[in-house]
Design a protein around this motif. Structure first.
Motif, PDB file in Angstrom:
ATOM      1  N   LEU A 201     -11.132   1.071   4.531  1.00 42.94           N
ATOM      2  CA  LEU A 201     -11.200   1.057   3.068  1.00 42.94           C
ATOM      3  C   LEU A 201     -11.286  -0.363   2.542  1.00 42.94           C
ATOM      4  CD1 LEU A 201     -11.109   2.875   0.537  1.00 42.94           C
ATOM      5  CD2 LEU A 201      -8.624   2.561   0.527  1.00 42.94           C
ATOM      6  N   THR A 202     -10.475  -1.259   3.082  1.00 37.76           N
ATOM      7  CA  THR A 202     -10.478  -2.647   2.641  1.00 37.76           C
ATOM      8  C   THR A 202     -11.836  -3.294   2.874  1.00 37.76           C
ATOM      9  OG1 THR A 202      -8.114  -2.907   3.038  1.00 37.76           O
ATOM     10  CG2 THR A 202      -9.430  -4.912   3.001  1.00 37.76           C
ATOM     11  N   GLN A 231      -6.421  10.539  12.787  1.00 37.97           N
ATOM     12  CA  GLN A 231      -6.665   9.322  12.004  1.00 37.97           C
ATOM     13  C   GLN A 231      -8.146   9.192  11.657  1.00 37.97           C
ATOM     14  OE1 GLN A 231      -3.680   8.504  10.709  1.00 37.97           O
ATOM     15  NE2 GLN A 231      -4.135   6.337  11.092  1.00 37.97           N
ATOM     16  N   LEU A 232      -9.003   9.545  12.585  1.00 37.27           N
ATOM     17  CA  LEU A 232     -10.433   9.526  12.283  1.00 37.27           C
ATOM     18  C   LEU A 232     -10.748  10.497  11.153  1.00 37.27           C
ATOM     19  CD1 LEU A 232     -13.417   8.818  12.880  1.00 37.27           C
ATOM     20  CD2 LEU A 232     -13.407  10.715  14.516  1.00 37.27           C
ATOM     21  N   GLU A 233     -10.196  11.694  11.209  1.00 33.23           N
ATOM     22  CA  GLU A 233     -10.489  12.679  10.163  1.00 33.23           C
ATOM     23  C   GLU A 233     -10.030  12.190   8.798  1.00 33.23           C
ATOM     24  OE1 GLU A 233     -10.502  17.425   9.384  1.00 33.23           O
ATOM     25  OE2 GLU A 233      -9.139  16.670  10.933  1.00 33.23           O
ATOM     26  N   ARG A 234      -8.839  11.616   8.755  1.00 26.75           N
ATOM     27  CA  ARG A 234      -8.358  11.064   7.481  1.00 26.75           C
ATOM     28  C   ARG A 234      -9.287   9.969   6.974  1.00 26.75           C
ATOM     29  NH1 ARG A 234      -3.290   7.040   6.926  1.00 26.75           N
ATOM     30  NH2 ARG A 234      -3.927   6.186   4.922  1.00 26.75           N
ATOM     31  N   ASN A 235      -9.769   9.122   7.879  1.00 24.89           N
ATOM     32  CA  ASN A 235     -10.658   8.035   7.496  1.00 24.89           C
ATOM     33  C   ASN A 235     -11.967   8.568   6.927  1.00 24.89           C
ATOM     34  OD1 ASN A 235     -11.390   5.359   7.199  1.00 24.89           O
ATOM     35  ND2 ASN A 235     -11.822   5.002   9.350  1.00 24.89           N
ATOM     36  N   LEU A 236     -12.553   9.543   7.587  1.00 28.93           N
ATOM     37  CA  LEU A 236     -13.801  10.121   7.099  1.00 28.93           C
ATOM     38  C   LEU A 236     -13.616  10.728   5.710  1.00 28.93           C
ATOM     39  CD1 LEU A 236     -15.063  11.889  10.355  1.00 28.93           C
ATOM     40  CD2 LEU A 236     -15.892   9.742   9.394  1.00 28.93           C
ATOM     41  N   GLN A 237     -12.512  11.407   5.517  1.00 29.33           N
ATOM     42  CA  GLN A 237     -12.257  12.012   4.210  1.00 29.33           C
ATOM     43  C   GLN A 237     -12.064  10.953   3.134  1.00 29.33           C
ATOM     44  OE1 GLN A 237      -8.960  14.682   4.801  1.00 29.33           O
ATOM     45  NE2 GLN A 237     -10.183  16.188   5.896  1.00 29.33           N
ATOM     46  N   ASP A 238     -11.239   9.938   3.441  1.00 35.46           N
ATOM     47  CA  ASP A 238     -10.961   8.891   2.451  1.00 35.46           C
ATOM     48  C   ASP A 238     -12.226   8.120   2.062  1.00 35.46           C
ATOM     49  OD1 ASP A 238      -8.346   9.664   2.624  1.00 35.46           O
ATOM     50  OD2 ASP A 238      -7.641   7.861   3.673  1.00 35.46           O
ATOM     51  N   SER A 240     -15.392   9.009   2.381  1.00 35.22           N
ATOM     52  CA  SER A 240     -16.358   9.855   1.691  1.00 35.22           C
ATOM     53  C   SER A 240     -15.996  10.019   0.218  1.00 35.22           C
ATOM     54  CB  SER A 240     -16.426  11.218   2.373  1.00 35.22           C
ATOM     55  OG  SER A 240     -17.231  12.099   1.626  1.00 35.22           O
ATOM     56  N   LEU A 241     -14.746  10.292  -0.036  1.00 32.55           N
ATOM     57  CA  LEU A 241     -14.313  10.515  -1.420  1.00 32.55           C
ATOM     58  C   LEU A 241     -14.304   9.226  -2.235  1.00 32.55           C
ATOM     59  CD1 LEU A 241     -11.405  13.031  -0.716  1.00 32.55           C
ATOM     60  CD2 LEU A 241     -13.680  13.541  -1.653  1.00 32.55           C
ATOM     61  N   ARG A 242     -13.993   8.110  -1.597  1.00 25.26           N
ATOM     62  CA  ARG A 242     -13.927   6.837  -2.320  1.00 25.26           C
ATOM     63  C   ARG A 242     -15.308   6.286  -2.638  1.00 25.26           C
ATOM     64  NH1 ARG A 242     -14.574   3.006  -4.757  1.00 25.26           N
ATOM     65  NH2 ARG A 242     -13.434   1.025  -4.846  1.00 25.26           N
ATOM     66  N   PHE A 243     -16.252   6.372  -1.699  1.00 23.83           N
ATOM     67  CA  PHE A 243     -17.524   5.677  -1.876  1.00 23.83           C
ATOM     68  C   PHE A 243     -18.723   6.606  -2.060  1.00 23.83           C
ATOM     69  CE2 PHE A 243     -14.895   2.767   0.740  1.00 23.83           C
ATOM     70  CZ  PHE A 243     -14.743   1.748  -0.196  1.00 23.83           C
ATOM     71  N   ARG A 303     -20.867  14.812   3.829  1.00 19.94           N
ATOM     72  CA  ARG A 303     -21.192  13.400   4.053  1.00 19.94           C
ATOM     73  C   ARG A 303     -21.099  12.983   5.513  1.00 19.94           C
ATOM     74  NH1 ARG A 303     -24.129  11.190  -0.007  1.00 19.94           N
ATOM     75  NH2 ARG A 303     -23.125  11.388  -2.037  1.00 19.94           N
ATOM     76  N   GLY A 304     -20.538  13.797   6.364  1.00 21.85           N
ATOM     77  CA  GLY A 304     -20.487  13.465   7.781  1.00 21.85           C
ATOM     78  C   GLY A 304     -21.809  13.830   8.441  1.00 21.85           C
TER      79      GLY A 304
END
Length: 348
Positions: A201-202, A231-238, A240-243, A303-304
């Protein structure tokens, strides 16, 4: 080919040219086969190739990349081109300038990135092998073209922004060159933080703030380096929703054995850092890849886009020059040591 409508089952076969030239062969039943054709029959939709500026030995340079890219496009497959902007490996621990650019700084270095990117893209287009997607750099978490654009991904925003400005200037130059050749080619930015939601995210927030053009987010994910699949799943979700951008897991692998051939060490030689749910076997490798693809498909808003398996064909057929050491990946391939496909190759 419209990437938005296509699931990427991708394979990075950048070593294949050298493997074939060194006598490596692949098989389907009793027959030797063109492994690119076999990959296509197994459901592979995209091929990833890396390109180095002026590598010793000549493989993965523009001349050889054109040959490989033509083979890919003649089969009608999607092509991702991975610019390392180096004469050798570029990754989080290595982002060294090509020798020809050693004395360049500032705008001169940006112009070199633009000119080289444009030249490569123009040559591939003229050869009927234009990539469908392009990475501007490989695993650029810590920057690229060191020392000029070396960055600290842990630094707080506002702390020593100059290296980040230099990095973003270089990325903009590469992206501009791609778009100047053909605006339909999608641009990817690729970091190695598949299991690091906060770090990912950063990084991409900085890219947004600096206005670096990109269509696709690329993440590397190896469970022994990057943590659990959750952790990968959380990253993909975050992300996708952020950007609101498409995301590809652009590098992954999993061991199918700890057996090796004499003279070929293993980079993953035990299961200490591996998820217990996936035993080291052909079946365990297949189960891992199925779990990974299920996670990617659950990314919000579709988005994946898919994944690329890193070096599925790097069988222990000979000592490749490119890495400076023996093949240490031979238990992470999608083919056994003799070039016969493993079950995971057929994951849809």
């Amino acid at each position: 080919m419209e990437i938005e409508k296509m699931w990427i089952k991708g394979m990075d076969v950048s070593f294949l040219d050298e493997i074939e030239q060194g006598g490596g062969t692949f098989h389907e039943g009793p027959d030797k086969v063109d492994v690119l054709e076999l990959l296509q029959r197994s459901g592979t939709t995209s091929i990833r190739l890396r390109i180095w500026n002026d590598p010793p030995g000549g493989y993965c340079n523009l001349e050889r990349t054109l040959i490989m890219a033509k083979r890919v496009k003649e089969l009608g497959m999607h092509l991702l081109l991975d610019f390392h902007y180096s004469d050798k490996w570029a990754d989080p621990a290595n982002q060294w300038k090509p020798a020809a650019w050693e004395g360049l700084r500032g705008t001169a270095l940006e112009q070199a990135v633009y000119d080289y990117t444009y030249e490569v893209m123009a040559v591939l287009r003229a050869g009927g092998a234009l990539p469908d997607m392009v990475q501007i750099g490989n695993e650029i978490t810590n920057g690229m073209l060191w020392p000029d654009a070396k960055v600290d991904p842990r630094a707080e925003a506002g702390a020593d922004e100059e290296p980040w400005a230099r990095l973003c200037g270089l990325l903009k130059s590469g992206a501009s060159a791609v778009q100047a050749v053909d605006r339909s080619v999608r641009v990817m930015l690729h970091i190695d933080r598949g299991g690091d939601p906060e770090g990912s995210l950063t990084f991409f927030e900085r890219m947004e703030e600096q206005g670096v053009p990109h269509d696709v987010i690329g993440l590397s994910y190896y469970p022994w380096w990057h943590g659990p699949l959750e952790q990968l799943e959380r990253n993909l979700q975050d992300l996708s929703l952020r950007f609101g951008r498409d995301i590809v897991v652009v590098k992954t692998a999993y061991p199918w054995t700890f057996r090796t051939r004499e003279g070929f060490p293993l980079i993953v030689e035990n299961d200490e850092a591996l998820p217990s749910a996936f035993p080291v076997s052909a079946e365990g490798q297949q189960a891992y890849l199925k779990a990974l693809t299920d996670i990617i498909r659950r990314t919000p808003d579709g988005r994946g886009l898919g994944f690329y398996y890193w070096e599925p064909c790097w069988i222990p057929s000979h000592q490749v020059w490119s890495v400076g050491h023996a093949n240490n990946w031979s238990n992470l391939t999608l083919f056994d040591h003799d070039g016969y496909p493993l079950p995971a190759l057929y994951i849809p």
